[in-house]
Structure formats: C-alpha cells, structure tokens
Motif scaffolding. Structure first.
Motif, short mmCIF file in Angstrom:
data_model
loop_
_atom_site.label_atom_id
_atom_site.label_comp_id
_atom_site.label_asym_id
_atom_site.label_seq_id
_atom_site.Cartn_x
_atom_site.Cartn_y
_atom_site.Cartn_z
N GLU A 92 36.42 -32.13 10.15
CA GLU A 92 36.18 -33.50 9.73
C GLU A 92 34.69 -33.64 9.42
OE1 GLU A 92 37.37 -37.72 11.55
OE2 GLU A 92 35.91 -36.60 12.75
N CYS A 93 34.40 -34.40 8.38
CA CYS A 93 33.02 -34.68 8.02
C CYS A 93 32.96 -36.08 7.44
CB CYS A 93 32.52 -33.66 6.99
SG CYS A 93 30.84 -33.98 6.43
N LYS A 94 31.99 -36.85 7.90
CA LYS A 94 31.80 -38.20 7.38
C LYS A 94 30.42 -38.38 6.74
CE LYS A 94 35.07 -40.17 10.64
NZ LYS A 94 35.29 -41.06 11.76
N ILE A 99 37.84 -31.86 5.65
CA ILE A 99 38.44 -33.18 5.60
C ILE A 99 37.27 -34.16 5.50
CG2 ILE A 99 39.89 -34.89 6.76
CD1 ILE A 99 41.31 -32.56 8.17
N VAL A 139 38.78 -30.47 13.86
CA VAL A 139 39.77 -31.46 14.28
C VAL A 139 41.19 -30.91 14.28
CG1 VAL A 139 38.41 -33.49 13.65
CG2 VAL A 139 39.86 -32.39 11.93
N VAL A 192 40.25 -39.45 1.44
CA VAL A 192 39.91 -38.05 1.67
C VAL A 192 39.60 -37.39 0.33
CG1 VAL A 192 42.35 -37.31 1.62
CG2 VAL A 192 40.64 -35.91 2.80
N ILE A 230 35.92 -37.63 4.70
CA ILE A 230 36.48 -38.98 4.73
C ILE A 230 35.43 -40.00 4.31
CG2 ILE A 230 37.48 -40.77 6.23
CD1 ILE A 230 39.35 -38.40 5.87
N TYR A 249 46.02 -34.31 11.46
CA TYR A 249 44.68 -34.86 11.67
C TYR A 249 44.76 -36.34 12.00
CZ TYR A 249 40.40 -37.19 10.07
OH TYR A 249 39.31 -38.01 9.96
N GLN A 250 45.54 -37.10 11.23
CA GLN A 250 45.66 -38.53 11.47
C GLN A 250 46.30 -38.84 12.82
OE1 GLN A 250 47.31 -39.55 7.39
NE2 GLN A 250 45.98 -41.29 7.86
#
Length: 143
Positions: free
Chosen positions: A90-92, A13, A72, A20, A15, A132-133
């Motif tokens: 999750e990865c940003k 995921i 996540v 996404v 973001i 996830y959200q």
C-alpha cells in the motif's frame, strides 16, 4: 539436488481518494489488454521494498520513500507454468507526476474506483484488491 524455485513479484496498491492506480497491459505477451497495478519481478540482489521502488519509477515515473510503503497482502499463487509469491504494497504518498514510462508495455495508466474495477482486471489482481479491502494479510490463489 536443486531446490524448487518460486518467482517473487511486487505489486503497488497506490490509493488516492478511494481510487487505485491501474495500468492496462499492452504488447507484453501476458494478460495484454487487461488491467493490473504497477508491478514487476525482483531482479535479484534487491529487497522487495527496493524492487517496488524501482518498479514504481520504471512504470509510473514516481519516487516512493521506503517509509511510505507498507506490505498489506502476500499471495501464494499458482498458474499453469509456475508458482509465485506476490507482495502487495500500500502507498498513499509519492513524489513526481504519474505518467506512462513504458509505452511499449502499457497503453493506459489512471485511477479507478477500487469498488468498481474494470471488468477486464486480471483475476488475481482483483482478488488481491478485495483481500486488501478486507484487511486480509495472506491468501492462496490458483490451487
């Protein structure tokens, strides 16, 4: 007696500014023409984190540090022919430029508003992104 086996998969995921990263599957024999996140199976003799790093490089050409990956969501999923345990990371932050690396398996790779996913997003992926959200760490799908 041989024990029952589960297929284990990793999903990214990624973001960026409320969007996404999705890819459209192409000529894979599974969900072709539909959208997914960067994902793949654990090859064996690798951790789920290493598998996610490998898949991100193989499919999107990006390098992700272990510290930038956070589990996540975990989904126990059943389909007609098998059961899966899916880890969603999750990865940003990442290094490199996102690009299609497997042109024989993917014909589009771009960011979409996470609240307006394409109608042909794979159903379990859509569900996982919804969980996830909502901050839900675990789900069961397909039972």
């Amino acid at each position: 007696m041989e024990r029952f086996k589960l297929v284990t998969s990793v999903h990214l995921i990624l973001i960026k500014e409320g969007e996404v990263l999705l890819l459209r599957r192409y000529h894979t024999g599974y969900e072709d023409g539909n959208y997914s996140v960067v994902a793949g199976h654990i090859d064996g003799n690798e951790s789920v984190i290493r598998a996610m790093q490998r898949e991100a490089m193989e499919e999107a050409g990006i390098k992700i540090q272990e510290t930038d990956l956070k589990i996540v969501h975990v989904m126990h999923r059943k389909s007609e022919d098998r059961e899966n345990i899916d880890y969603f990371f999750e990865c940003k932050n990442y290094e490199g430029t996102i690009k299609i690396m497997e042109k024989d398996k993917c014909d589009e790779l771009q960011f979409y508003d996470i609240n307006k996913l394409p109608s042909n997003t794979i159903p379990y992926i859509r569900k996982a992104l919804d969980f996830y959200q909502k901050g839900e760490p675990f789900s069961i799908y397909g039972w």
